[in-house]
Motif scaffolding. Structure first.
Motif, PDB file in Angstrom:
ATOM      1  N   LYS A 237      27.107  33.923  94.284  1.00 39.20           N
ATOM      2  CA  LYS A 237      28.295  33.104  94.547  1.00 39.20           C
ATOM      3  C   LYS A 237      29.109  32.903  93.269  1.00 39.20           C
ATOM      4  O   LYS A 237      30.333  33.037  93.264  1.00 39.20           O
ATOM      5  CB  LYS A 237      27.873  31.747  95.117  1.00 39.20           C
ATOM      6  CG  LYS A 237      29.055  30.827  95.448  1.00 39.20           C
ATOM      7  CD  LYS A 237      28.587  29.585  96.175  1.00 39.20           C
ATOM      8  CE  LYS A 237      27.795  28.672  95.271  1.00 39.20           C
ATOM      9  NZ  LYS A 237      27.418  27.393  95.944  1.00 39.20           N
ATOM     10  N   ARG A 238      28.425  32.656  92.151  1.00 40.00           N
ATOM     11  CA  ARG A 238      29.114  32.452  90.869  1.00 40.00           C
ATOM     12  C   ARG A 238      29.777  33.752  90.392  1.00 40.00           C
ATOM     13  O   ARG A 238      30.869  33.736  89.829  1.00 40.00           O
ATOM     14  CB  ARG A 238      28.114  31.979  89.803  1.00 40.00           C
ATOM     15  CG  ARG A 238      27.740  30.506  89.903  1.00 40.00           C
ATOM     16  CD  ARG A 238      26.630  30.163  88.925  1.00 40.00           C
ATOM     17  NE  ARG A 238      26.488  28.727  88.799  1.00 40.00           N
ATOM     18  CZ  ARG A 238      27.052  27.987  87.849  1.00 40.00           C
ATOM     19  NH1 ARG A 238      27.806  28.576  86.938  1.00 40.00           N
ATOM     20  NH2 ARG A 238      26.874  26.684  87.801  1.00 40.00           N
ATOM     21  N   LEU A 239      29.118  34.858  90.624  1.00 43.63           N
ATOM     22  CA  LEU A 239      29.601  36.140  90.126  1.00 43.63           C
ATOM     23  C   LEU A 239      30.742  36.708  90.960  1.00 43.63           C
ATOM     24  O   LEU A 239      31.485  37.578  90.501  1.00 43.63           O
ATOM     25  CB  LEU A 239      28.445  37.146  90.102  1.00 43.63           C
ATOM     26  CG  LEU A 239      28.689  38.504  89.445  1.00 43.63           C
ATOM     27  CD1 LEU A 239      29.127  38.334  87.996  1.00 43.63           C
ATOM     28  CD2 LEU A 239      27.436  39.360  89.520  1.00 43.63           C
ATOM     29  N   SER A 240      30.923  36.203  92.173  1.00 43.95           N
ATOM     30  CA  SER A 240      31.867  36.806  93.106  1.00 43.95           C
ATOM     31  C   SER A 240      33.296  36.830  92.568  1.00 43.95           C
ATOM     32  O   SER A 240      34.061  37.762  92.857  1.00 43.95           O
ATOM     33  CB  SER A 240      31.821  36.077  94.455  1.00 43.95           C
ATOM     34  OG  SER A 240      32.132  34.699  94.287  1.00 43.95           O
ATOM     35  N   LEU A 241      33.691  35.843  91.762  1.00 41.91           N
ATOM     36  CA  LEU A 241      35.055  35.827  91.218  1.00 41.91           C
ATOM     37  C   LEU A 241      35.297  37.030  90.322  1.00 41.91           C
ATOM     38  O   LEU A 241      36.255  37.786  90.529  1.00 41.91           O
ATOM     39  CB  LEU A 241      35.295  34.531  90.427  1.00 41.91           C
ATOM     40  CG  LEU A 241      36.607  34.478  89.630  1.00 41.91           C
ATOM     41  CD1 LEU A 241      37.797  34.528  90.583  1.00 41.91           C
ATOM     42  CD2 LEU A 241      36.663  33.217  88.761  1.00 41.91           C
ATOM     43  N   ALA A 242      34.414  37.219  89.323  1.00 40.02           N
ATOM     44  CA  ALA A 242      34.575  38.357  88.407  1.00 40.02           C
ATOM     45  C   ALA A 242      34.433  39.678  89.157  1.00 40.02           C
ATOM     46  O   ALA A 242      35.163  40.641  88.892  1.00 40.02           O
ATOM     47  CB  ALA A 242      33.547  38.273  87.286  1.00 40.02           C
ATOM     48  N   ALA A 243      33.496  39.733  90.124  1.00 43.30           N
ATOM     49  CA  ALA A 243      33.272  40.955  90.879  1.00 43.30           C
ATOM     50  C   ALA A 243      34.492  41.312  91.725  1.00 43.30           C
ATOM     51  O   ALA A 243      34.873  42.488  91.830  1.00 43.30           O
ATOM     52  CB  ALA A 243      32.041  40.796  91.766  1.00 43.30           C
ATOM     53  N   PHE A 244      35.123  40.302  92.304  1.00 42.04           N
ATOM     54  CA  PHE A 244      36.307  40.531  93.133  1.00 42.04           C
ATOM     55  C   PHE A 244      37.444  41.123  92.308  1.00 42.04           C
ATOM     56  O   PHE A 244      38.069  42.114  92.695  1.00 42.04           O
ATOM     57  CB  PHE A 244      36.747  39.217  93.779  1.00 42.04           C
ATOM     58  CG  PHE A 244      38.056  39.304  94.516  1.00 42.04           C
ATOM     59  CD1 PHE A 244      38.155  39.999  95.706  1.00 42.04           C
ATOM     60  CD2 PHE A 244      39.189  38.690  94.000  1.00 42.04           C
ATOM     61  CE1 PHE A 244      39.364  40.097  96.380  1.00 42.04           C
ATOM     62  CE2 PHE A 244      40.402  38.773  94.665  1.00 42.04           C
ATOM     63  CZ  PHE A 244      40.489  39.470  95.852  1.00 42.04           C
ATOM     64  N   ILE A 245      37.715  40.530  91.127  1.00 43.34           N
ATOM     65  CA  ILE A 245      38.801  41.031  90.284  1.00 43.34           C
ATOM     66  C   ILE A 245      38.455  42.418  89.745  1.00 43.34           C
ATOM     67  O   ILE A 245      39.320  43.292  89.633  1.00 43.34           O
ATOM     68  CB  ILE A 245      39.101  40.061  89.131  1.00 43.34           C
ATOM     69  CG1 ILE A 245      39.391  38.659  89.670  1.00 43.34           C
ATOM     70  CG2 ILE A 245      40.315  40.547  88.327  1.00 43.34           C
ATOM     71  CD1 ILE A 245      39.555  37.611  88.598  1.00 43.34           C
ATOM     72  N   CYS A 246      37.185  42.630  89.407  1.00 43.01           N
ATOM     73  CA  CYS A 246      36.743  43.957  88.962  1.00 43.01           C
ATOM     74  C   CYS A 246      37.005  44.997  90.049  1.00 43.01           C
ATOM     75  O   CYS A 246      37.431  46.121  89.767  1.00 43.01           O
ATOM     76  CB  CYS A 246      35.249  43.929  88.623  1.00 43.01           C
ATOM     77  SG  CYS A 246      34.885  43.586  86.890  1.00 43.01           S
ATOM     78  N   GLY A 247      36.741  44.624  91.290  1.00 48.39           N
ATOM     79  CA  GLY A 247      36.952  45.540  92.408  1.00 48.39           C
ATOM     80  C   GLY A 247      38.412  45.934  92.547  1.00 48.39           C
ATOM     81  O   GLY A 247      38.736  47.108  92.756  1.00 48.39           O
ATOM     82  N   ILE A 248      39.308  44.957  92.411  1.00 47.83           N
ATOM     83  CA  ILE A 248      40.746  45.242  92.502  1.00 47.83           C
ATOM     84  C   ILE A 248      41.176  46.165  91.360  1.00 47.83           C
ATOM     85  O   ILE A 248      41.925  47.124  91.555  1.00 47.83           O
ATOM     86  CB  ILE A 248      41.551  43.922  92.453  1.00 47.83           C
ATOM     87  CG1 ILE A 248      41.271  43.085  93.705  1.00 47.83           C
ATOM     88  CG2 ILE A 248      43.045  44.205  92.326  1.00 47.83           C
ATOM     89  CD1 ILE A 248      41.901  41.714  93.677  1.00 47.83           C
ATOM     90  N   THR A 249      40.680  45.871  90.160  1.00 49.12           N
ATOM     91  CA  THR A 249      41.041  46.691  88.995  1.00 49.12           C
ATOM     92  C   THR A 249      40.511  48.113  89.147  1.00 49.12           C
ATOM     93  O   THR A 249      41.213  49.089  88.866  1.00 49.12           O
ATOM     94  CB  THR A 249      40.473  46.057  87.711  1.00 49.12           C
ATOM     95  OG1 THR A 249      40.850  44.681  87.646  1.00 49.12           O
ATOM     96  CG2 THR A 249      40.992  46.777  86.481  1.00 49.12           C
ATOM     97  N   LEU A 250      39.254  48.236  89.602  1.00 47.53           N
ATOM     98  CA  LEU A 250      38.663  49.557  89.770  1.00 47.53           C
ATOM     99  C   LEU A 250      39.382  50.340  90.862  1.00 47.53           C
ATOM    100  O   LEU A 250      39.589  51.557  90.741  1.00 47.53           O
ATOM    101  CB  LEU A 250      37.174  49.428  90.098  1.00 47.53           C
ATOM    102  CG  LEU A 250      36.387  50.736  90.242  1.00 47.53           C
ATOM    103  CD1 LEU A 250      36.534  51.595  88.996  1.00 47.53           C
ATOM    104  CD2 LEU A 250      34.911  50.439  90.506  1.00 47.53           C
ATOM    105  N   GLU A 251      39.788  49.657  91.926  1.00 51.16           N
ATOM    106  CA  GLU A 251      40.522  50.336  92.995  1.00 51.16           C
ATOM    107  C   GLU A 251      41.863  50.852  92.471  1.00 51.16           C
ATOM    108  O   GLU A 251      42.287  51.965  92.787  1.00 51.16           O
ATOM    109  CB  GLU A 251      40.750  49.390  94.171  1.00 51.16           C
ATOM    110  CG  GLU A 251      41.438  50.060  95.346  1.00 51.16           C
ATOM    111  CD  GLU A 251      41.477  49.176  96.574  1.00 51.16           C
ATOM    112  OE1 GLU A 251      41.593  49.726  97.678  1.00 51.16           O
ATOM    113  OE2 GLU A 251      41.397  47.936  96.424  1.00 51.16           O
TER     114      GLU A 251
END
Length: 345
Positions: free
Chosen positions: A161-175
């Motif tokens: 749950k804590r990591l989801s913020l960074a993971a979400f933005i990472c996903g957008i950047t990687l996409e």
């Protein structure tokens, strides 16, 4: 921990998060591109943000490179770049199973690769891997956090749950990176295309040519498949596509890792050779010419043989990319006019 200490800790955590997000905003507002990876610094900041959010000692963000069938770290806090085959390790497992995984006893986990620990002396005690998906729900990478600093190990629910913020933005950047990468590659041959050539020319080759302190020779050859229209007319366009893929694969296998190989358009290809004179580029072109001539493209029940013609030049730093290509193209024309299946320098 009493309430006062918790408040101070929370305030300090928020301040750190806000500092990183401010740095992210500044980085994204620059509008310039890094030669090796357009989003390197953004990945590093996001990786550090995730490490702080889950109170980890180390963290890394992994890209799933489907062209090379490998996984590699686009950013790593506390370790250098690592590359592994797709489907391996805890990162490969998380991507295959499409959900986050935690191990707080990695040395007894069959999916944990201890090679890095053995080389560096680092001791991994706990790992959290969270797969990252794009807007279509396709998994394209993963975030990995190592060693919970409180020593209790990661919690699958709370830390995800804590990591989801960074993971979400990472996903957008990687996409975003993936879209950009796809736009610079030819779908049929998977070589870089004309857009990829111009991007590399500006970011890599022009810098080599303009380095006055360390003068470097860069050469180029342009080539095309002899009588390619006849292949399409005789065997059909699917056979023609197979021949293009066959040529591209031969170029990939027989070029150096530092060489840039591009499908220029139609049946034309360009290869850029850093740290090579025109004579050395001509030797490389001759090897490729012989390789193509001696090879056979197998398509359905057909065995198709083709030859190629080449025009070679060294790049002139005083000339534009287009003018340098024009010089090589004139030599390619001479190769075609003088009988084809040859290299003209």
């Amino acid at each position: 921990m009493n309430g006062s200490n918790c408040s101070v800790s929370s305030d300090a955590l928020l301040e750190h998060i806000f500092t990183i997000t401010q740095d992210l905003y500044k980085e994204m507002s620059k509008g310039d591109n890094d030669a090796e990876n357009d989003h390197n610094q953004i990945y590093r900041l996001l990786t550090d943000l995730g490490r702080i959010l889950v109170n980890a000692d180390r963290a890394s963000f992994w890209k799933w490179d489907k062209r090379s069938r490998s996984l590699w770290t686009t950013a790593a806090v506390g370790a250098g770049r690592i590359t592994i085959p797709e489907g391996t390790g805890l990162v490969g497992k998380a991507l295959a199973e499409k959900h986050a995984i935690v191990t707080n006893d990695p040395y007894n986990d069959p999916n944990f690769n201890s090679d890095v620990d053995k080389k560096t002396g680092y001791v991994t005690k706990s790992i959290l891997v969270m797969p990252i998906c794009d807007c279509k729900g396709e998994f394209i990478g993963a975030y990995q956090a190592i060693n919970k600093l409180d020593g209790n190990g990661f919690d699958l629910e709370e830390d995800v749950k804590r990591l989801s913020l960074a993971a979400f933005i990472c996903g957008i950047t990687l996409e975003s990176d993936s879209f950009l990468d796809d736009s610079r590659h030819d779908k049929l041959t998977e070589l870089k295309n004309r857009m990829g050539f111009y991007s590399d020319y500006e970011k890599i080759y022009e810098k080599m040519l303009s380095d006055t302190e360390n003068c470097r020779s860069v050469s180029l050859f342009i080539c095309d498949i002899d009588f390619f229209k006849k292949v399409n007319d005789t065997y059909g366009h699917n056979a023609g596509d197979a021949v293009l893929r066959h040529v591209a694969e031969n170029f990939r296998r027989n070029s150096r890792a530092c060489d840039g190989v591009y499908r220029w358009g139609g049946e034309e290809f360009i290869v850029v050779l850093p740290d090579s004179t025109a004579e050395q580029a001509a030797e490389a072109a001759e090897r490729l010419r012989c390789c193509i001539m001696d090879s056979v493209c197998h398509f359905e029940d057909l065995d198709i043989k083709v030859t190629m013609s080449f025009g070679v030049t060294s790049l002139d730093p005083a000339m534009s990319a287009e003018d340098n290509i024009k010089v090589a193209d004139e030599k390619l024309y001479r190769a075609k006019e003088s009988g084809r299946n040859r290299v003209i320098i």
